[in-house]
Structures are given as structure tokens and as C-alpha cells.
Design an enzyme around this catalytic site. Structure first.
Site, PDB file in Angstrom:
ATOM      1  N   ARG A 176       0.844  -1.195   0.000  1.00  0.00           N
ATOM      2  CA  ARG A 176       0.000   0.000   0.000  1.00  0.00           C
ATOM      3  C   ARG A 176       0.880   1.246   0.000  1.00  0.00           C
ATOM      4  NH1 ARG A 176      -2.239  -1.789   4.766  1.00  0.00           N
ATOM      5  NH2 ARG A 176      -1.464   0.139   5.625  1.00  0.00           N
TER       6      ARG A 176
ATOM      7  N   ARG B  60      -1.983  10.180  -3.748  1.00  0.00           N
ATOM      8  CA  ARG B  60      -3.118  11.097  -3.643  1.00  0.00           C
ATOM      9  C   ARG B  60      -3.141  12.033  -4.839  1.00  0.00           C
ATOM     10  NH1 ARG B  60      -1.792  12.861   2.454  1.00  0.00           N
ATOM     11  NH2 ARG B  60      -2.258  10.877   3.447  1.00  0.00           N
TER      12      ARG B  60
ATOM     13  N   ARG C  78      15.865  -5.004  12.402  1.00  0.00           N
ATOM     14  CA  ARG C  78      16.673  -3.943  11.819  1.00  0.00           C
ATOM     15  C   ARG C  78      16.928  -2.954  12.951  1.00  0.00           C
ATOM     16  NH1 ARG C  78      19.670  -4.221   7.703  1.00  0.00           N
ATOM     17  NH2 ARG C  78      19.382  -2.053   7.089  1.00  0.00           N
TER      18      ARG C  78
ATOM     19  N   ARG D  15      17.515   9.593   6.661  1.00  0.00           N
ATOM     20  CA  ARG D  15      16.832  10.884   6.803  1.00  0.00           C
ATOM     21  C   ARG D  15      17.508  11.732   7.864  1.00  0.00           C
ATOM     22  NH1 ARG D  15      11.036   9.539   9.802  1.00  0.00           N
ATOM     23  NH2 ARG D  15      11.890   8.338  11.533  1.00  0.00           N
TER      24      ARG D  15
ATOM     25  N   GLU E 229      19.945   9.752  10.577  1.00  0.00           N
ATOM     26  CA  GLU E 229      19.474   8.408  10.904  1.00  0.00           C
ATOM     27  C   GLU E 229      20.072   7.409   9.916  1.00  0.00           C
ATOM     28  OE1 GLU E 229      15.021   6.944  11.150  1.00  0.00           O
ATOM     29  OE2 GLU E 229      15.289   8.812  12.236  1.00  0.00           O
TER      30      GLU E 229
ATOM     31  N   TYR F  34       5.752  -4.984  14.831  1.00  0.00           N
ATOM     32  CA  TYR F  34       5.913  -3.552  14.584  1.00  0.00           C
ATOM     33  C   TYR F  34       4.617  -2.864  14.997  1.00  0.00           C
ATOM     34  CZ  TYR F  34       6.558   0.960  12.519  1.00  0.00           C
ATOM     35  OH  TYR F  34       6.662   2.319  12.360  1.00  0.00           O
TER      36      TYR F  34
ATOM     37  N   ASP G 255       2.596   0.756  15.961  1.00  0.00           N
ATOM     38  CA  ASP G 255       2.523   2.208  16.125  1.00  0.00           C
ATOM     39  C   ASP G 255       2.129   2.501  17.572  1.00  0.00           C
ATOM     40  OD1 ASP G 255       3.230   3.167  13.619  1.00  0.00           O
ATOM     41  OD2 ASP G 255       1.206   2.922  12.805  1.00  0.00           O
TER      42      ASP G 255
END
Length: 370
Positions: free
Chosen positions: A170, A174, A247, A278, A304, A352, A354
Site C-alpha cells: 500500500r 493522492r 533492523r 533521513r 538516521e 511492529y 505504532d
């Protein structure tokens, strides 16, 4: 002293459970092997800037129950995550939206953008066999080459052709001028930083820091009726079935004597040649102001770097492939036999998560347990 609960780990999962247990009249002891509370959401103050020590944490959720719960402990600002991608000095808006397509191809209308993507997707016929083919089949080659390929290969330490397609099933695309990365009803950063928020959750609860549970397991276990364990599940069982892979991420943080380094909280470096993935400029999570609303004269940045995890490193992202999934299932079966221990959170469930899902999961456990 006998406690009802020993909570191993003072991160979000442990803090929710400790708070709820205390509220239910239970006695709780929280321990953590780190010198600080708040786990990976820990923020430390540098020159009045709340620095996200273990990487950027931006709270976002569509779960009203979770939002109402967490906002008891902090007021959240209205920070919106709008990262910028830097590809060899060309800047693009993320997630992929009309600003991105205009910069990439000069298209003006959603119709032109959709046509350009459709034309480039034709390259892939049949079921995508790897991440590269999956990405091209979703957004076409130009976006893949400039904005996905290098970043993904740095993140995973593997060629996109060697990564499974499902990782990128996914990709948000947009056809609107909308730079808001998260499709979430609620988002923001706690005013005062995450450490203060977690301290509010743990108020009135005994906490012992610099305490390694697995090193002192026998003497700690006798202190409590039940243990909530949020550490790595394989470490709990002394890695007897093998080591689960992660990781890891390494940060290089600098205090700079300038007010503004990059003008945005997050800039992703999407080419393969730049070694970091980043740069985070922490002050922009709180609009560059201190607690009194004054502009901050200095800035703190963190580069990072994604790396292959080895024992002793901080585990960040579980490697959710078949091999690790099968090994976790074996550890989970062992965990279910432990009568007085409940395994939870990102490391305890090798998942993982959130932040909002961590809180939801902990609240779910509290409903069953307390």
C-alpha cells in the site's frame, strides 16, 4: 514488600498497564534497564528542544478511545507530518501527491497525473514478484527510481529485487494537493515532550531504573504475584530456540548554532549514495518555539542510519519474514506456558507497533486482567 504486578519496561505499554493497575488499587513496581523512563519514546532536553532520542515519534490515530486516553496525560499540539524527499538536491513532497507529480513531470491536473502513472505502470505485467516490481506497478518507474529505491535499499540493507513485494503493498498515492502524511483523525506531539507524558502516567508508582530484569530475575520474580514483561521474548528464554532478527537504527545527533537547518522536521534522503536515510530537525515538532512561545536560537539535528541488527544493538524493527515468524510462533508457545508472566508490547510480541496500537493493546490487556 510484595507487589501485585512487576512491570518490566517503562515504555508506553508498561506505563499504560502500570497506571491502570494502580488506578484499580493494585500495587505496582516498574523496572527498566535503561537510565530513563519512556522507552523508545524518550525525549531529552537540549537547549529547550525536546530531542526524540530513539527516532521521530509522531502520535497519530483514528481510535477515539486511545486519543481520549492519552490526552489525559498531556496536551498535544497540532503538528502535521509533512516530510520532504531530497533526491540528489531535488526536493519532492511526501506522501506522493499532486505537488510530487507536478515537480516530477510538470503535470497540473489530477487527470494528467493519473495518466502519467497509468502509462508507467504498464511496464509490469502479471503478478509482481518482488518489491521493485510491486512499486513500479503502483506508481511507475520515475517515482520508484527517485523516491523509493534508494531509501528502501538503505532501510533494509538489501536490493529491492531481493525484498518481498508485500512490504510495499500500500503506497499512498493522492491526486490532491495534500502533504499530510498520516491519514489520521488525531495527530500531534505532546507539549512538554514524551518523557513528561510518561512521567505523568507513572505518577505515584515505584520505579527502579538501571535494573536488568533478566540478570536479577530470581530475586525480582519473588517480589510480585505477576510479571508484565515487555522485553525481547527470545532473550527471556535465553535464545534457546535461536535469535529473532531486527533492523536497527543509529543516530548521529548534533547541536548547531543556527536557528534553522532544513526548515522541516523530517527530510528523507532517497538516493542510494547518501549514507543516512533521513535527517530529523527536532525543534520543528514544536514549531521552533520554547515552552513560553519564544523562537529558539539553536537547532538539533539527527542523522538516521539504518543497520543490520546484531546482539547488543537496540532492536527497532522486527524482520517479519517467514523464518522469523515461525521462530516467534515457537517462542509464543513457550510464553503461553509461563503462568505468572504476560508478554506484551513491540519486543514481547515481536511486532511492529505504532504508538496508538501499543496503547490499545495494553488497554485491552487491562480489561481482561484487572
Amino acid at each position: 514488600m510484595k507487589f501485585d504486578y512487576l512491570v518490566v519496561g517503562a515504555g508506553l505499554y508498561g506505563a499504560v498497564i502500570a497506571h491502570e493497575a494502580k488506578k484499580a488499587g493494585k500495587s505496582v513496581l516498574v523496572i527498566d534497564k535503561r537510565p530513563n523512563i519512556a522507552g523508545n519514546v524518550y525525549t531529552e532536553d537540549m537547549e529547550s528542544i525536546h530531542v526524540h532520542k530513539y527516532g521521530a515519534h509522531i502520535f497519530h490515530t483514528n481510535n477515539t478511545e486511545v486519543w481520549n486516553y492519552i490526552t489525559q496525560f498531556a496536551t498535544f499540539n497540532r503538528f502535521t507530518n509533512s516530510p520532504v524527499a531530497n533526491y540528489h538536491g531535488e526536493l519532492f513532497s511526501l506522501p506522493f501527491n499532486m505537488y510530487t507529480f507536478n515537480k516530477m513531470w510538470g503535470v497540473i491536473t489530477p487527470e494528467e497525473a493519473a495518466a502519467k502513472i497509468a502509462e508507467q505502470r504498464k511496464e509490469i505485467t502479471g503478478e509482481p514478484q518482488n518489491l521493485e516490481e510491486q512499486a513500479i506497478s503502483l506508481v511507475g518507474r520515475d517515482i520508484y527510481e527517485k523516491l523509493i529505491k534508494g531509501y528502501t535499499e538503505k532501510q533494509w540493507g538489501r536490493d529491492c529485487k531481493d525484498l518481498p513485494a508485500f512490504i510495499i503493498k500500500r503506497l499512498p498515492v493522492r491526486l490532491t494537493f495534500d502533504n499530510n502524511y498520516f491519514n489520521a483523525l488525531y495527530q500531534g506531539i505532546p507539549v512538554g515532550g514524551y518523557t513528561q507524558m510518561v512521567a505523568n502516567m507513572l505518577e505515584g508508582i515505584e520505579i527502579r531504573l538501571n535494573t536488568d530484569y533478566l540478570e536479577h530475575k530470581a530475586e525480582l520474580d519473588v517480589l510480585a504475584e505477576k510479571v508484565i514483561y515487555t522485553g525481547p521474548i527470545d532473550a527471556y528464554f535465553d535464545f534457546k530456540l535461536g535469535t529473532l532478527e531486527y533492523r536497527s537504527v543509529r543516530f548521529e545527533t548534533e547541536l548547531l548554532d543556527i536557528p534553522n537547518f532544513q526548515g522541516n522536521a523530517a527530510v528523507n534522503y532517497t538516493d542510494r549514495e547518501t549514507p543516512w536515510t533521513r535527517i530529523i530537525e527536532h525543534k520543528w515538532f514544536e514549531f521552533g518555539k520554547d515552552a513560553d512561545g519564544n523562537d529558539l536560537p539553536k537547532t538539533v539535528i539527527s542523522r538516521e542510519y539504518s543497520s543490520e541488527w546484531k546482539p547488543g544493538d537496540e532492536p527497532y524493527y522486527p524482520v517479519n519474514d517467514e523464518k522469523n515468524g515461525a521462530l516467534y510462533a515457537q517462542y509464543k508457545a513457550l510464553a503461553e506456558k509461563e503462568e505468572k508472566v504476560i508478554f506484551g508490547g513491540r519486543l514481547g510480541e515481536y511486532k511492529y507497533y505504532d504508538m496508538d496500537a501499543v496503547i490499545a493493546s495494553a488497554l485491552e490487556l487491562c480489561k481482561r486482567e484487572l
